[in-house]
Design an enzyme around this catalytic site. Sequence first.
Site, PDB file in Angstrom:
ATOM      1  N   GLY A  39       0.807  -1.217   0.000  1.00 32.71           N
ATOM      2  CA  GLY A  39       0.000   0.000   0.000  1.00 32.71           C
ATOM      3  C   GLY A  39       0.842   1.270   0.000  1.00 32.71           C
ATOM      4  O   GLY A  39       0.369   2.324  -0.435  1.00 32.71           O
TER       5      GLY A  39
ATOM      6  N   GLU B   8       1.688   1.801  -3.550  1.00 37.15           N
ATOM      7  CA  GLU B   8       0.424   2.166  -4.213  1.00 37.15           C
ATOM      8  C   GLU B   8       0.033   3.607  -3.892  1.00 37.15           C
ATOM      9  O   GLU B   8      -0.475   4.331  -4.757  1.00 37.15           O
ATOM     10  CB  GLU B   8      -0.669   1.179  -3.788  1.00 37.15           C
ATOM     11  CG  GLU B   8      -0.407  -0.215  -4.369  1.00 37.15           C
ATOM     12  CD  GLU B   8      -1.261  -1.308  -3.753  1.00 37.15           C
ATOM     13  OE1 GLU B   8      -1.392  -1.343  -2.506  1.00 37.15           O
ATOM     14  OE2 GLU B   8      -1.801  -2.149  -4.504  1.00 37.15           O
TER      15      GLU B   8
ATOM     16  N   GLU C 174       2.702  -8.404  -1.922  1.00 35.16           N
ATOM     17  CA  GLU C 174       1.443  -9.031  -1.475  1.00 35.16           C
ATOM     18  C   GLU C 174       1.349 -10.525  -1.736  1.00 35.16           C
ATOM     19  O   GLU C 174       0.841 -11.269  -0.902  1.00 35.16           O
ATOM     20  CB  GLU C 174       0.240  -8.321  -2.135  1.00 35.16           C
ATOM     21  CG  GLU C 174      -0.073  -6.957  -1.566  1.00 35.16           C
ATOM     22  CD  GLU C 174       0.680  -5.828  -2.248  1.00 35.16           C
ATOM     23  OE1 GLU C 174       1.643  -6.115  -2.983  1.00 35.16           O
ATOM     24  OE2 GLU C 174       0.292  -4.673  -2.051  1.00 35.16           O
TER      25      GLU C 174
HETATM   26  N1  CO8 Z   1       1.598  -3.735   8.794  1.00 36.22           N
HETATM   27  C1  CO8 Z   1       1.623  -3.728  10.140  1.00 36.22           C
HETATM   28  N2  CO8 Z   1       2.741  -3.534  10.866  1.00 36.22           N
HETATM   29  C2  CO8 Z   1       3.884  -3.341  10.213  1.00 36.22           C
HETATM   30  C3  CO8 Z   1       3.942  -3.323   8.800  1.00 36.22           C
HETATM   31  C4  CO8 Z   1       2.732  -3.531   8.087  1.00 36.22           C
HETATM   32  N3  CO8 Z   1       2.653  -3.497   6.745  1.00 36.22           N
HETATM   33  N4  CO8 Z   1       5.222  -3.122   8.427  1.00 36.22           N
HETATM   34  C5  CO8 Z   1       5.925  -3.001   9.554  1.00 36.22           C
HETATM   35  N5  CO8 Z   1       5.129  -3.131  10.640  1.00 36.22           N
HETATM   36  C6  CO8 Z   1       5.503  -3.103  12.054  1.00 36.22           C
HETATM   37  C7  CO8 Z   1       6.189  -4.375  12.485  1.00 36.22           C
HETATM   38  O1  CO8 Z   1       5.250  -5.369  12.791  1.00 36.22           O
HETATM   39  C8  CO8 Z   1       6.982  -3.905  13.691  1.00 36.22           C
HETATM   40  O2  CO8 Z   1       6.109  -3.807  14.776  1.00 36.22           O
HETATM   41  P1  CO8 Z   1       6.575  -4.358  16.239  1.00 36.22           P
HETATM   42  O3  CO8 Z   1       7.761  -3.510  16.598  1.00 36.22           O
HETATM   43  O4  CO8 Z   1       5.386  -4.120  17.094  1.00 36.22           O
HETATM   44  O5  CO8 Z   1       6.943  -5.790  16.044  1.00 36.22           O
HETATM   45  C9  CO8 Z   1       7.379  -2.500  13.312  1.00 36.22           C
HETATM   46  O6  CO8 Z   1       6.483  -2.088  12.262  1.00 36.22           O
HETATM   47  C10 CO8 Z   1       8.787  -2.402  12.793  1.00 36.22           C
HETATM   48  O7  CO8 Z   1       8.926  -3.335  11.734  1.00 36.22           O
HETATM   49  P2  CO8 Z   1      10.105  -4.411  11.651  1.00 36.22           P
HETATM   50  O8  CO8 Z   1      10.587  -4.780  13.029  1.00 36.22           O
HETATM   51  O9  CO8 Z   1       9.649  -5.529  10.772  1.00 36.22           O
HETATM   52  O10 CO8 Z   1      11.231  -3.546  10.935  1.00 36.22           O
HETATM   53  P3  CO8 Z   1      12.424  -4.098  10.005  1.00 36.22           P
HETATM   54  O11 CO8 Z   1      13.302  -2.940   9.771  1.00 36.22           O
HETATM   55  O12 CO8 Z   1      12.994  -5.332  10.558  1.00 36.22           O
HETATM   56  O13 CO8 Z   1      11.701  -4.483   8.614  1.00 36.22           O
HETATM   57  C11 CO8 Z   1      10.224  -4.170   6.744  1.00 36.22           C
HETATM   58  C12 CO8 Z   1      11.108  -3.505   7.830  1.00 36.22           C
HETATM   59  C13 CO8 Z   1      11.100  -4.908   5.754  1.00 36.22           C
HETATM   60  C14 CO8 Z   1       9.463  -3.035   6.031  1.00 36.22           C
HETATM   61  C15 CO8 Z   1       9.249  -5.134   7.409  1.00 36.22           C
HETATM   62  O14 CO8 Z   1       8.601  -4.464   8.497  1.00 36.22           O
HETATM   63  C16 CO8 Z   1       8.194  -5.643   6.509  1.00 36.22           C
HETATM   64  O15 CO8 Z   1       8.455  -6.518   5.701  1.00 36.22           O
HETATM   65  N6  CO8 Z   1       6.943  -5.103   6.617  1.00 36.22           N
HETATM   66  C17 CO8 Z   1       5.828  -5.539   5.820  1.00 36.22           C
HETATM   67  C18 CO8 Z   1       5.957  -5.041   4.395  1.00 36.22           C
HETATM   68  C19 CO8 Z   1       4.820  -5.551   3.565  1.00 36.22           C
HETATM   69  O16 CO8 Z   1       4.698  -6.729   3.316  1.00 36.22           O
HETATM   70  N7  CO8 Z   1       3.952  -4.635   3.111  1.00 36.22           N
HETATM   71  C20 CO8 Z   1       2.834  -4.954   2.290  1.00 36.22           C
HETATM   72  C21 CO8 Z   1       1.640  -5.222   3.147  1.00 36.22           C
HETATM   73  S1  CO8 Z   1       0.259  -5.804   2.205  1.00 36.22           S
HETATM   74  C22 CO8 Z   1      -0.381  -4.421   1.507  1.00 36.22           C
HETATM   75  O17 CO8 Z   1       0.118  -3.333   1.637  1.00 36.22           O
HETATM   76  C23 CO8 Z   1      -1.593  -4.626   0.686  1.00 36.22           C
HETATM   77  C24 CO8 Z   1      -2.192  -3.296   0.225  1.00 36.22           C
HETATM   78  C25 CO8 Z   1      -3.569  -3.492  -0.323  1.00 36.22           C
HETATM   79  C26 CO8 Z   1      -4.537  -3.915   0.727  1.00 36.22           C
HETATM   80  C27 CO8 Z   1      -5.863  -4.175   0.167  1.00 36.22           C
HETATM   81  C28 CO8 Z   1      -6.721  -4.835   1.204  1.00 36.22           C
HETATM   82  C29 CO8 Z   1      -7.840  -5.587   0.691  1.00 36.22           C
END
Ligand code: CO8
Length: 258
Positions: free
Chosen positions: A108, A111, A131
Site C-alpha cells: 500500500g 500504491e 502481497e
Molecule cells: N503492517 C503492520 N505492521 C507493520 C507493517 C505492516 N505493513 N510493516 C511493519 N510493521 C511493524 C512491524 O510489525 C513492527 O512492529 P513491532 O515492533 O510491534 O513488532 C514495526 O512495524 C517495525 O517493523 P520491523 O521490526 O519488521 O522492521 P524491520 O526494519 O525489521 O523491517 C520491513 C522492515 C522490511 C518493512 C518489514 O517491516 C516488513 O516486511 N513489513 C511488511 C511489508 C509488507 O509486506 N507490506 C505490504 C503489506 S500488504 C499491503 O500493503 C496490501 C495493500 C492493499 C490492501 C488491500 C486490502 C484488501
Amino acid sequence: MGFVDYEEDGYVGIMTINRPQALNALNKDVLKDIEAAFDAVDLSRIRTIILTGAGEKSFVAGADIAAMSTMTKAEGEAFGKFGNDIFRKIETFPIPVIAAVNGFALGGGNELAMSCDIRICSDNAMFGQPEVGLGITPGFGGTQRLARLIGVGKAKEMVYGARNIKADEAYRLGLVNAVYTQEELMPAAKKLAAGIAKNAPIAVRNSKKAMNEGLQVDMDQAIVIEEKVFGDCFETEDQKEGMTAFLEKRKVDNFKNK
Ligand code: CO8
C-alpha cells in the site's frame, strides 16, 4: 490531525504520515486521516502538496498486516474499496501531489506513492508489491498503476515475484523521477513543489486534468479534453498577466489563481 501532520510552506502543503511505531503502515484510521488532510486543504491558497512519511526509515510499509489478517472476503473487498477511493481522490486531486518517499514504500505504500503525480525518493528507499508473498493480490491499485508507470513486463515481474527494488532501480524504471540523500530529500521536494507553485495555478490544474483524463481515453477524445482546458485558460486573469508580462519583457507580477 491524528496520524497525519500538516504544515504549510508558502503555497505548498506538506503532509507527513506519522505512525512510526508501525513504519507508517496504513490501517483504517491512518487512511481516514489521509483523506481528512486532503479534504482540509485550502485550494484557494495551496498550489502543490508534498506527501511524505515520518522518520528516516519508512514512507509507508504497506497496509496494516495485523488489521488485515482476520478479514473475511467481504471485509477484504470493502477495505480494498476504502483505500482505492482515497487513493483515487489523491490521483484526481485538483493540484499536483509529490510523494517524497523517505524509505520503505511497500504494498500500500508503493500504491500510495503511485497515486501521486510525481515521486522522488531518498537513497535508502525501497519499493515493491510484496502481497503475493502474503497470500493476497495488491489491493490499493498496484495491479493497475504499476504497469501504467513502468510497463507491464516489469510490473508483472515485480508483482508475481514479490520482488522489492532499491532506489537506483526505481529510478532506472521511471518509478521515481530523482534520488537524493535523506538530508536532501525534503529540500528537493520543496524546491520542486515551489517551482510548480510559482506558475499559473489554473493552467497547472488544467494540465493535470488533461493528462490524467486523456490517458484514460483514445487520442481523438484525449485531444478534445486538451482543447477544452486550453480554451478555459483564456478566461483567466493569469493568462492575461502571463502573456502581457512576456510581451512587456518583464517578470510576472505574481499569478493570482484567478
Ligand atoms: N503492517 C503492520 N505492521 C507493520 C507493517 C505492516 N505493513 N510493516 C511493519 N510493521 C511493524 C512491524 O510489525 C513492527 O512492529 P513491532 O515492533 O510491534 O513488532 C514495526 O512495524 C517495525 O517493523 P520491523 O521490526 O519488521 O522492521 P524491520 O526494519 O525489521 O523491517 C520491513 C522492515 C522490511 C518493512 C518489514 O517491516 C516488513 O516486511 N513489513 C511488511 C511489508 C509488507 O509486506 N507490506 C505490504 C503489506 S500488504 C499491503 O500493503 C496490501 C495493500 C492493499 C490492501 C488491500 C486490502 C484488501
